[in-house]
Enzyme design. Sequence first.
Site, PDB file in Angstrom:
ATOM      1  CG  ASN A 209      -1.613   1.343   1.424  1.00 27.48           C
ATOM      2  OD1 ASN A 209      -2.574   1.613   0.705  1.00 27.48           O
ATOM      3  ND2 ASN A 209      -1.161   2.172   2.356  1.00 27.48           N
ATOM      4  CD  GLU A 210      -1.249   6.013   0.365  1.00 25.48           C
ATOM      5  OE1 GLU A 210      -0.590   6.554   1.267  1.00 25.48           O
ATOM      6  OE2 GLU A 210      -2.391   6.401   0.034  1.00 25.48           O
ATOM      7  CE1 TYR A 276      -8.966   9.040   1.752  1.00 22.64           C
ATOM      8  CE2 TYR A 276      -6.711   8.818   0.978  1.00 22.64           C
ATOM      9  CZ  TYR A 276      -7.812   8.302   1.643  1.00 22.64           C
ATOM     10  OH  TYR A 276      -7.759   7.040   2.187  1.00 22.64           O
ATOM     11  CD  GLU A 333      -6.123   4.259   1.123  1.00 23.18           C
ATOM     12  OE1 GLU A 333      -5.938   5.436   1.513  1.00 23.18           O
ATOM     13  OE2 GLU A 333      -5.381   3.310   1.428  1.00 23.18           O
ATOM     14  CD  GLN A 382      -9.965   3.751   6.566  1.00 21.31           C
ATOM     15  OE1 GLN A 382     -10.241   3.025   7.513  1.00 21.31           O
ATOM     16  NE2 GLN A 382      -8.709   4.085   6.264  1.00 21.31           N
TER      17      GLN A 382
END
Length: 529
Positions: A209-210, A276, A333, A382
Amino acid sequence: MKTVWMSFSSRCWLSILAFSLIAAPMSLRVPAQTAEPFKAGLVIRADQPQGTINRNIYGQFAEHLGRDIYDGLWVGENSPIPNTRGIRNDVVAALKRLNVPVVRWPGGCFADEYHWRDGIGPRDKRPQRVNTWWGGIETNAFGTHEFMDFCELIGAEPYIAGNIGSGTQQELQEWIEYMTSDSNSTLANLRRQNGHEKPWKVNYLAVGNEPWGCGGSMRAEYYADLFRRYGTFVKSYSGNTVQKFASGGTPSDFNWTETLMSLAGRQMQGYSLHYYTLPTGNWDKKGSATEFGEAEWHQTLEHTLYLDELISRHSAVMDKHDPQKKVGLIVDEWGTWYDAAPGKNMGALYQQNSLRDAIAAAINLNIFHKHADRVQMANIAQMINVLQAMILTDKEKMLLTPTYHVFEMYKVHQGATLIPTELTAPDYKFGQASIPSLHASASRDAAGKLHLSIVNLDPNHSAQVTTKIIGMSARNISGRVLTAPAMNAINTFDKPDTIKPAPFTGFKTEGDQIMLSLPSKSVVVLEFQ
Ligand code: AHR
């Protein structure tokens, strides 16, 4: 909003409408407070069905962060809060109503420090670890078996995020074997000993992840090699096939996408993008979840709309290496991210969720539909009590957020066939900035019902939308609307139903046209049969 070839008659119709919008609408230029409705046109091309909207676009994400898992989902078997084997019954019932297709777990940043063996076996023997990313002690009470149990309770598929930052390739390989092998191996027998005879199906795996940040501060070239190496040892056991997803770079790092696609494109089935929405666009001062005016409203929606461009540009890079679109873009995400409310712990990422979030969610989902040929999964960040959550809990209390209601209204699009829409509408302007005032998407389900979701971004003006469906004659129309008097209206534990869907009656048929009256700042979903 897709540009498609238009028949002569629909082009004529749109030109007449465009002319009337340019020439006539003094109403568009009058100050907002007069609240004159604006006029718009919409053509729904039911005669030009496109690809399938993958239902995984409606996926969720649950991380060991704040109160997402503990309190939100897991209360333990001895809790006075009604539960099934430790998992909250109220939360399960609410999520079942969303038809959640897939849940990503255990992180996020947490994934690259999670060691799966910590979370199996008797709970009182599990180690307590420091959650170095999000604070507090991780009890490991919620581990693989509890997560799989939760997925089964809500009818969702698991999407596992594997640890390649602090975990070995062997550890990841063995986790997959533990979960999916039906053999007589020691690991498969350990799973049986821990209470699960039959293997689970695990179709989706994030390989890290990332990795550019919390996942290991790697360079794209290094990560591409690591992805290939870890991926090589993720095997198929007992008929289970794992699709391996590679991590993307920062949202607009198109070079990272180029590097990953050229060095590892043939080894991956999915490529992830995280994006985001911050009202200000500034991570140091993101903006408040509830205290905002029209400037922040407009900016937030402008930043939400940017996802469309991001997807187009990453897709263009992917198209160069994968013209047949075998690799799915996985937006695993996404959502709004605000400053912590005064007095709240920053690390917990708890935030309220207003009508603005509902509008942002609806726009995002419309964007995913539009890119259905490339976007194969998306997971909002989330699920509970963290960021743009579906559900907020306070001990035994639970509320459904405006974002939850959008997911519930939009579930009709899951697995349906994308139908192109052509909107002609004035821009919604604030200061020097302009964004579209309307945002729409349509699909047709297996039973032949057509669904239109249409968002009015303008907080001051209702919209009169002259709508025409080409290729289908709709006899029965019904719909629901989500709106509120204030831009920052929220649901609270004392007033949990301030924002909830209501029947929509703002339509009438005139010949072969349908006149829609959309309230300002609203999300409407219509069904045509
Ligand atoms: O969703 C919160 C965090 O945001 C995730 O852990 C991480 O992947 C991202 O930066």
